[in-house]
Design an enzyme around this catalytic site. Structure first.
Site, mmCIF file in Angstrom:
data_model
loop_
_atom_site.group_PDB
_atom_site.id
_atom_site.type_symbol
_atom_site.label_atom_id
_atom_site.label_comp_id
_atom_site.label_asym_id
_atom_site.label_seq_id
_atom_site.Cartn_x
_atom_site.Cartn_y
_atom_site.Cartn_z
ATOM 1 N N HIS A 143 0.710 -1.305 0.167
ATOM 2 C CA HIS A 143 -0.051 0.001 0.134
ATOM 3 C C HIS A 143 0.864 1.245 -0.065
ATOM 4 O O HIS A 143 0.370 2.205 -0.222
ATOM 5 C CB HIS A 143 -0.915 -0.125 1.335
ATOM 6 C CG HIS A 143 -1.901 -0.947 1.119
ATOM 7 N ND1 HIS A 143 -3.028 -1.525 0.223
ATOM 8 C CD2 HIS A 143 -2.223 -1.963 2.248
ATOM 9 C CE1 HIS A 143 -3.746 -2.143 0.341
ATOM 10 N NE2 HIS A 143 -3.333 -2.668 1.679
ATOM 11 N N ASP A 180 -3.129 -10.134 -2.638
ATOM 12 C CA ASP A 180 -3.666 -9.819 -1.362
ATOM 13 C C ASP A 180 -4.913 -9.386 -1.414
ATOM 14 O O ASP A 180 -5.392 -8.835 -2.525
ATOM 15 C CB ASP A 180 -2.602 -8.566 -0.816
ATOM 16 C CG ASP A 180 -2.992 -8.097 0.434
ATOM 17 O OD1 ASP A 180 -2.307 -8.602 1.620
ATOM 18 O OD2 ASP A 180 -4.115 -7.397 0.787
ATOM 19 N N HIS A 182 -6.459 -6.970 -0.674
ATOM 20 C CA HIS A 182 -6.749 -5.455 -0.678
ATOM 21 C C HIS A 182 -5.773 -5.060 -1.947
ATOM 22 O O HIS A 182 -4.834 -5.729 -2.391
ATOM 23 C CB HIS A 182 -6.269 -4.940 0.289
ATOM 24 C CG HIS A 182 -6.741 -5.327 1.650
ATOM 25 N ND1 HIS A 182 -6.304 -6.082 2.654
ATOM 26 C CD2 HIS A 182 -8.257 -5.044 2.323
ATOM 27 C CE1 HIS A 182 -7.104 -6.457 3.549
ATOM 28 N NE2 HIS A 182 -8.147 -5.859 3.542
ATOM 29 N N ASP A 268 -4.601 -12.762 3.010
ATOM 30 C CA ASP A 268 -5.966 -12.076 3.807
ATOM 31 C C ASP A 268 -7.298 -12.469 2.972
ATOM 32 O O ASP A 268 -8.367 -12.001 3.346
ATOM 33 C CB ASP A 268 -5.848 -10.727 4.093
ATOM 34 C CG ASP A 268 -5.265 -9.814 3.181
ATOM 35 O OD1 ASP A 268 -5.036 -10.493 1.974
ATOM 36 O OD2 ASP A 268 -4.787 -8.633 3.316
HETATM 37 ZN ZN LIG Z 1 -4.271 -7.048 2.622
#
Ligand SMILES: [Zn+2]
Length: 378
Positions: A143, A180, A182, A268
């Protein structure tokens, strides 16, 4: 074939403090102190399982070192690096940028050890000392943008490693696959205009960052076509992810023909994760990993290097990690997923029509990889 493995106890010493999930604890405001959601447990247990299962003995352990300032500055602004150092020097720690990314006392040095660990692993792969590898690093990275830490990420480890591979190791064309749960927004932003780095992110639509990772985000300038997003609906499971791998990731890799594949390896999207709503099992990660190792064998001498990202179920992430790493190393251990019977019904989750629609729409982007160059060729 040998598989490299990077780990260091300092990765577990990155102190994210107390919080209510991800909000900093604030008793006067009624926010009760509890362990931060990005705490060491899932990774500590993953490393222990890798050891106890016997898998560690089959891996080539590679010692991490701290990334240098020059290596960080290939990706990050000087202001950002200085900000992390300043926050890290505070007695009580601080934040990497967005208010949700704790920087503990000394986390600057630990974050450099994470980025540098991935650099050492990529170097070992490029030199042929190991075929592929895994860096079980912390803090995570995908991120973090050039000038902002966010989503628990301080420095973008995988971007730093990609730039190192290009600058020092003669690996020019780099594909970054990010599964991931996200969106890999930081990695995307760093390479958005770069046609030598293909980024493909499979993630839960609109999860984090909230308005990020849509199909229309497809690169810009010379990099047009080299960013691919697959915003999967919540509830996507084994069949959905495998469909996305088959229809998008594998053909995109074939078309791009990378010198190196990097994997932003978040766990995740597992069915027990508290930070997303996807339905993968340990066997899903095993199957997806096999697809990637096969692609790496075909396209770039097996060169596949993975960095640990998210994954917040302390009891299930270790089994997902073990399944992934067994497959990467081309072996199995005596430990099988003890929750396999529990997750059997989730594992049978079919590809739903609304999931297929998104994947098939995103698959249209594959033909845009290299389209500019092909059009421009005499
Ligand atoms: Zn994540």
């Amino acid at each position: 074939m040998t598989t490299g493995y990077v780990f260091h106890p300092e990765y577990l010493w990155h102190d994210t403090g107390t919080s209510a999930g991800l909000l900093p604890a604030n008793p006067p405001a009624g926010i009760q102190p509890a362990v931060h959601i990005e705490n060491p447990e899932a990774k500590r247990r993953a490393h222990e399982l890798i050891h106890v299962s016997g898998l560690l003995a089959e891996l080539t352990v590679i010692e991490p070192r701290r990334a240098t300032m020059a290596e960080l500055l290939r990706v990050h602004t000087g202001d950002h690096v200085q900000h992390i150092k300043t926050q890290s020097d505070l007695r009580g720690g601080g934040d990497a940028g967005d208010g949700f990314s704790p920087v503990g006392p000394g986390s600057y040095a630990i974050a450099r050890l994470a980025a540098g660990g991935l650099i050492e692993l990529v170097t070992a792969v490029a030199r042929g000392e190991v075929t592929n590898g895994y860096a079980l690093t912390r803090p995570p990275g995908h991120h973090a943008t050039a000038d902002l830490g966010m989503g628990f990420c301080l420095f973008n480890n995988i971007a730093v490693a990609a730039r190192h591979a290009q600058a020092e190791l003669g690996l020019t064309r780099i594909a970054i696959v990010d599964w991931d749960a996200h969106h890999g927004n930081g990695t995307q932003s760093i390479f958005y205009t770069d046609p030598n780095v293909l980024t493909i992110s499979l993630h839960q639509a609109g999860c984090f960052p909230p308005d990020s990772g849509w199909i229309r985000e497809n690169g810009a300038g010379d990099g047009t076509g080299y960013t691919i997003n697959v915003p999967l609906p919540p509830g996507t499971g084994h069949a959905g992810y495998l469909h996305a791998m088959t229809e998008i990731v594998l053909p995109a890799l074939e078309r791009f023909a990378p010198d190196l594949i990097l994997l932003a390896n978040g766990f995740d999207a597992n069915v027990f994760d508290p930070m997303a709503r996807q339905m993968l099992t340990a066997d899903s990660y095993r199957a997806m990993t096999r697809m990637l190792t096969d692609a790496a064998d075909r396209l770039c001498h097996g060169r596949l290097v993975a960095a640990h990202e998210g994954g917040y179920s302390p009891f299930y992430v270790p089994y997902c990690t073990l399944a992934f790493l067994e497959e990467l190393a081309g072996t199995t251990t005596r430990v099988t997923d003890p929750l396999a019977a529990v997750v059997a019904e989730y594992a049978a989750e079919p590809l739903r029509p609304h999931q297929k629609a998104v994947i098939d729409e995103a698959a249209q982007l594959v033909s845009r990889i290299g389209a500019h160059e092909i059009a421009a060729a005499p």
